[in-house]
Design a protein around this motif. Sequence first.
Motif, PDB file in Angstrom:
ATOM      1  N   PRO A   1     -20.046   1.912  27.653  1.00 38.78           N
ATOM      2  CA  PRO A   1     -18.594   1.863  27.871  1.00 38.78           C
ATOM      3  C   PRO A   1     -18.128   3.026  28.743  1.00 38.78           C
ATOM      4  O   PRO A   1     -18.704   4.121  28.682  1.00 38.78           O
ATOM      5  N   VAL A   2     -17.125   2.760  29.578  1.00 36.80           N
ATOM      6  CA  VAL A   2     -16.559   3.854  30.357  1.00 36.80           C
ATOM      7  C   VAL A   2     -15.945   4.841  29.372  1.00 36.80           C
ATOM      8  O   VAL A   2     -15.498   4.450  28.293  1.00 36.80           O
ATOM      9  N   PRO A   3     -15.937   6.124  29.715  1.00 34.17           N
ATOM     10  CA  PRO A   3     -15.382   7.104  28.790  1.00 34.17           C
ATOM     11  C   PRO A   3     -13.918   6.805  28.499  1.00 34.17           C
ATOM     12  O   PRO A   3     -13.192   6.343  29.358  1.00 34.17           O
ATOM     13  N   SER A   4     -13.535   7.045  27.254  1.00 33.71           N
ATOM     14  CA  SER A   4     -12.145   6.796  26.877  1.00 33.71           C
ATOM     15  C   SER A   4     -11.258   7.857  27.511  1.00 33.71           C
ATOM     16  O   SER A   4     -11.372   9.028  27.209  1.00 33.71           O
ATOM     17  N   ARG A   5     -10.399   7.417  28.394  1.00 28.59           N
ATOM     18  CA  ARG A   5      -9.552   8.391  29.085  1.00 28.59           C
ATOM     19  C   ARG A   5      -8.408   8.890  28.216  1.00 28.59           C
ATOM     20  O   ARG A   5      -7.854   9.949  28.485  1.00 28.59           O
ATOM     21  N   VAL A   6      -8.043   8.126  27.193  1.00 30.73           N
ATOM     22  CA  VAL A   6      -7.008   8.668  26.305  1.00 30.73           C
ATOM     23  C   VAL A   6      -7.592   9.827  25.498  1.00 30.73           C
ATOM     24  O   VAL A   6      -6.922  10.832  25.257  1.00 30.73           O
ATOM     25  N   GLU A   7      -8.857   9.692  25.118  1.00 29.57           N
ATOM     26  CA  GLU A   7      -9.500  10.812  24.414  1.00 29.57           C
ATOM     27  C   GLU A   7      -9.657  12.003  25.354  1.00 29.57           C
ATOM     28  O   GLU A   7      -9.512  13.151  24.952  1.00 29.57           O
ATOM     29  N   PHE A   8      -9.936  11.714  26.612  1.00 31.63           N
ATOM     30  CA  PHE A   8     -10.053  12.765  27.621  1.00 31.63           C
ATOM     31  C   PHE A   8      -8.740  13.545  27.721  1.00 31.63           C
ATOM     32  O   PHE A   8      -8.734  14.780  27.750  1.00 31.63           O
ATOM     33  N   VAL A   9      -7.640  12.803  27.727  1.00 31.38           N
ATOM     34  CA  VAL A   9      -6.333  13.453  27.841  1.00 31.38           C
ATOM     35  C   VAL A   9      -6.071  14.365  26.648  1.00 31.38           C
ATOM     36  O   VAL A   9      -5.645  15.511  26.810  1.00 31.38           O
ATOM     37  N   THR A  10      -6.355  13.877  25.436  1.00 30.29           N
ATOM     38  CA  THR A  10      -6.090  14.729  24.275  1.00 30.29           C
ATOM     39  C   THR A  10      -7.040  15.926  24.242  1.00 30.29           C
ATOM     40  O   THR A  10      -6.655  17.010  23.809  1.00 30.29           O
ATOM     41  N   ALA A  11      -8.268  15.724  24.730  1.00 33.24           N
ATOM     42  CA  ALA A  11      -9.206  16.847  24.777  1.00 33.24           C
ATOM     43  C   ALA A  11      -8.726  17.916  25.765  1.00 33.24           C
ATOM     44  O   ALA A  11      -8.819  19.114  25.510  1.00 33.24           O
ATOM     45  N   GLN A  12      -8.184  17.441  26.893  1.00 32.42           N
ATOM     46  CA  GLN A  12      -7.636  18.390  27.875  1.00 32.42           C
ATOM     47  C   GLN A  12      -6.466  19.160  27.292  1.00 32.42           C
ATOM     48  O   GLN A  12      -6.296  20.360  27.507  1.00 32.42           O
ATOM     49  N   ARG A  13      -5.649  18.415  26.546  1.00 30.21           N
ATOM     50  CA  ARG A  13      -4.490  19.043  25.900  1.00 30.21           C
ATOM     51  C   ARG A  13      -4.945  20.120  24.925  1.00 30.21           C
ATOM     52  O   ARG A  13      -4.321  21.164  24.794  1.00 30.21           O
ATOM     53  N   GLU A  14      -6.025  19.837  24.249  1.00 24.86           N
ATOM     54  CA  GLU A  14      -6.556  20.798  23.301  1.00 24.86           C
ATOM     55  C   GLU A  14      -6.902  22.101  24.036  1.00 24.86           C
ATOM     56  O   GLU A  14      -6.669  23.196  23.524  1.00 24.86           O
ATOM     57  N   ILE A  15      -7.435  21.949  25.257  1.00 27.61           N
ATOM     58  CA  ILE A  15      -7.755  23.137  26.056  1.00 27.61           C
ATOM     59  C   ILE A  15      -6.476  23.890  26.433  1.00 27.61           C
ATOM     60  O   ILE A  15      -6.417  25.117  26.345  1.00 27.61           O
ATOM     61  N   ASP A  16      -5.443  23.137  26.821  1.00 27.64           N
ATOM     62  CA  ASP A  16      -4.157  23.776  27.141  1.00 27.64           C
ATOM     63  C   ASP A  16      -3.657  24.601  25.958  1.00 27.64           C
ATOM     64  O   ASP A  16      -3.152  25.711  26.106  1.00 27.64           O
ATOM     65  N   LYS A  17      -3.803  23.998  24.761  1.00 27.47           N
ATOM     66  CA  LYS A  17      -3.304  24.681  23.567  1.00 27.47           C
ATOM     67  C   LYS A  17      -4.155  25.914  23.241  1.00 27.47           C
ATOM     68  O   LYS A  17      -3.635  26.948  22.838  1.00 27.47           O
ATOM     69  N   GLN A  18      -5.448  25.743  23.472  1.00 29.94           N
ATOM     70  CA  GLN A  18      -6.350  26.874  23.243  1.00 29.94           C
ATOM     71  C   GLN A  18      -5.953  28.027  24.167  1.00 29.94           C
ATOM     72  O   GLN A  18      -5.893  29.179  23.743  1.00 29.94           O
ATOM     73  N   ALA A  19      -5.647  27.670  25.420  1.00 27.97           N
ATOM     74  CA  ALA A  19      -5.231  28.710  26.371  1.00 27.97           C
ATOM     75  C   ALA A  19      -3.954  29.392  25.901  1.00 27.97           C
ATOM     76  O   ALA A  19      -3.768  30.591  26.093  1.00 27.97           O
ATOM     77  N   GLU A  20      -3.083  28.629  25.251  1.00 33.88           N
ATOM     78  CA  GLU A  20      -1.835  29.222  24.752  1.00 33.88           C
ATOM     79  C   GLU A  20      -2.109  30.235  23.652  1.00 33.88           C
ATOM     80  O   GLU A  20      -1.552  31.337  23.647  1.00 33.88           O
ATOM     81  N   THR A  21      -2.957  29.838  22.700  1.00 41.46           N
ATOM     82  CA  THR A  21      -3.215  30.756  21.590  1.00 41.46           C
ATOM     83  C   THR A  21      -4.031  31.967  22.059  1.00 41.46           C
ATOM     84  O   THR A  21      -3.912  33.051  21.515  1.00 41.46           O
ATOM     85  N   GLU A  22      -4.853  31.726  23.091  1.00 37.96           N
ATOM     86  CA  GLU A  22      -5.688  32.821  23.596  1.00 37.96           C
ATOM     87  C   GLU A  22      -4.955  33.638  24.658  1.00 37.96           C
ATOM     88  O   GLU A  22      -5.535  34.558  25.228  1.00 37.96           O
ATOM     89  N   LYS A  23      -3.707  33.267  24.936  1.00 40.55           N
ATOM     90  CA  LYS A  23      -2.983  33.848  26.058  1.00 40.55           C
ATOM     91  C   LYS A  23      -3.026  35.389  26.023  1.00 40.55           C
ATOM     92  O   LYS A  23      -3.336  36.039  27.017  1.00 40.55           O
ATOM     93  N   GLU A  24      -2.734  35.908  24.844  1.00 39.56           N
ATOM     94  CA  GLU A  24      -2.665  37.360  24.700  1.00 39.56           C
ATOM     95  C   GLU A  24      -4.005  37.993  25.106  1.00 39.56           C
ATOM     96  O   GLU A  24      -4.053  38.934  25.884  1.00 39.56           O
ATOM     97  N   LYS A  25      -5.076  37.382  24.620  1.00 36.38           N
ATOM     98  CA  LYS A  25      -6.413  37.891  24.898  1.00 36.38           C
ATOM     99  C   LYS A  25      -6.725  37.811  26.407  1.00 36.38           C
ATOM    100  O   LYS A  25      -7.246  38.766  27.003  1.00 36.38           O
ATOM    101  N   ILE A  26      -6.362  36.654  26.975  1.00 34.75           N
ATOM    102  CA  ILE A  26      -6.621  36.463  28.409  1.00 34.75           C
ATOM    103  C   ILE A  26      -5.906  37.543  29.217  1.00 34.75           C
ATOM    104  O   ILE A  26      -6.472  38.152  30.129  1.00 34.75           O
TER     105      ILE A  26
END
Lengths: 441, 470
Positions: free
Chosen positions: A287-312
Amino acid sequence: MLHFIQFEIKNLLRSPFFGILSILLLVFILFAAYNGKKRVDNQLLAIETVKKTEQEFYDNHKILLDSIEKGLRKSPPQWFKNPENPLPLGAFRGAGSYAILPPALLSAISTGQSDIFPTYAKVAIGNTNAGKDNDNFENPFSTAIGQFDLAFVLGFIFPLLIIAFSYNLLSAEREQGTLRLLLSMPLNINVLLAKKIVFRYLLLFGLIIFLLIISFLLFGISLTNFDFVSFILVLGAYSFFWFLLAFMVNLLAKSSATNAMILLGSWLFFAFIIPSTVNMLAGSLYPVPSRVEFVTAQREIDKQAETEKEKILVDFYAKNPQFKRPATEGEKTWKDWWREGFAEDNYVLQLKNKLQKQYAEQAQAQRNFANSFQYFSPTILFQNKLNKIAATDTETYLSFQNSIEVFERKWTAYFETKFMKDEKLTVKDFESFPKYASVQR
Amino acid sequence: MILHIAKKEFREALRDNKFRISAGLLTILVVFAMLVSWNYYQKVNQEYQQANQTIRSQWETQTPKNPHSAAHFGTFAFKPVQTLSLIDNGLDKYLGVSVFLEAHKQNTAAYKQIADQNDLARFAELTPAFVFVYLLPLLIILLAFNTITAEKENDTLRLLLSQGISFRQLAMGKMAGIWLILLTLLLPIFSVGLVLILVSENKSSAIGNYILLIFSLLLYYTVFVNIAVAVSAWAKNSNIALVCLLGFWITSALLLPKISSNLSKTMYPTPSAIAYQKQLKEDLEKGVDGHNPFSEKSKQFEDSVLKANKVDSVHKLPFNYDGLSMQAGEEHETVVYARALKNLNNIYFSQLGFYQSTALFSPTILLKMLSMQFAKTDLQTHYEFTQQAENYRIALVRDLNYDLKDNSNYGDWDYVSKDKDFFKKNVKFDYQPISFSQTLANTSLALTLLVLWVLASVFLLQQTTKKVVW
């Protein structure tokens, strides 16, 4: 031999069938060539337009910068309009350089995936998705129906014509009662059949080359190149397959109607049943990769960047002691915004690239699976070869996308470095802006 | 008498190897296709449900930030999977599945499945609809092309007619026989489809559409049966009948759809992406830009707000001016995007309209469109979804901008809502599927055209069975 050819030609010319089908074929080829040519023309027009806008933008800024350098004009007060600043020339407000995939010489013969993938993309700082974002505006419905191009006429319609002219070579003689007559003569019936088939092959193949040359000349599609030769060779091999099949079915010595049904069944099988079954299998086994899962996974990275913002940011200011960190949001200058933005983006980008690669690999697994089945159907092979010649195949577009990504990294690095070093752009710098290098075919 | 003939046809077909093989293959193909499609639907639907929950919780648990920054952070709307996509996946793989909802901008749906596939995916796909719409008519032709011509060729026609039966009655009997065979084949297949729908989600709305689909398929097959029997009655021999009927199928199913789709683009040219974006940019610049207080329009707006509130500086306003100007910009941008997309979609629908009108020459065009509409995998349904996503975006961004306007001070970009659950209280995206009556209204023209085709085929049958052409 001459006798035989004369007889066959007379026979064919007398049947109204041949005339009607030749005219139909001419109309189809002209219409298909016209459609292809129009598509390529639109593509060329788009390329010309984007090149022009890019040229204008940079020419204007160059002139402005030149007069600033010569002291004829003052730098604009707003930072985002100042050509000495690398950001307005690399990031926004019309800045950016186009990556372009020019059409191949014979692009007109097959639409391929050209109505799915963009053929140009604007690359600016941080525009990491440039190659995929740029939507072409094709009506999805007409994309789904497919285009009436030469690949369709030659791949799907032409075999039907071959079948129409060769399904009843012996059976018709039998049904008319002339077969006995033939058998009484001192000739091998299989050799006669082979002669008839070869004659029709040469005639139809010749006719189609003639029609193709006429339509190419009419619409100004280039003929004098190696691509055209390979196109004709591929077509020759493909039509040979269908004549060979017709020859073998004729050997079975069944009735005309049965022959027709067997041949049409084969056509249906090779052109529709095999491809559609492979498509279905590929879809369910790989099956082609689920792009809706891809979107939520990307969002998870965005959120991770937010919580890690101070550290970055702490990291960033530790590595770059020349910059002083502002205490509040309100105190930030535009430079602080951009510096911190670059730091955060680089963090996010690393993670997203990894994710993207993982999904791209999954998609590639399906492509490989589907590709391994192409040898089961000459129609698939033919279509794939034509797409290759036209450079409208998936692979071409994927490598174009990859080259865009490479270019984007170069482009961003160039302007980002200048900005981080607080360097002013000079007129001379315009010559050293990264340029997109076309993919090699 | 008619019944006798029907029974004979039925028995003969069952004995005929050609028919047994093709009908058997077809049944296997369609049932296989149904099971695989259903399996795929279940998987994709689960992914969709999961992603929908995840994306909402990601929004709700985002780090506290200025509401306008949250609007830039944005969220996503995912396109729901339709239950009947297990019968016809229509345009699904050519349309994006997720829309990024952010401040200032209406994004188009991204991530088309086809971009993850390759050239082969452009060939036909083995879906139940592909078998129903394209292959079954071929089976009908195979069944019927020689149903009367064979009697002529074997000289049994004279014998039959001498028994006192009229030519028309004979044709009726043949038709009844063909229908008997078709229904024996189709009813179990349709039932399998029904069972698969019954064990899926959202079955209630799908069943109505499925019944409509079966109903229009049966009308479609009526057209083919009538035409096939009519041609067989008219033709002098089986060869001619077969060539004519195959010619009709090739024209209706293969040639015309592509030709008229290409013509529709010549009649109503799709704008180039460049022209579209240029127009959009120009129109956007004509209004308030929330992020550029120096633009002429922004200045004008500021003056009008100051005047209305009888103050001389934005600092003295009883609310945060930033929130208001952001919203003013937003409203302008919304209108510009809506207009641009509407123009584009109107062109698409004009193309579709032209395409549908050529269904006068091809019943296959009609059925392809109808089955997509009933399966809700057509362009209209997609448009409806993007529209709803856009309305949701407008509502969400408005919520956020008004919070900024009402609860913070001018210039205070460090502001975050005091309410910890602020993001949890933001509006939720609630997709409303197209209702049954809407579907009926959308498909009424195509259904009417289909009925016209049936009437025309009945007329043809009547004309050709008046008397025997030897």
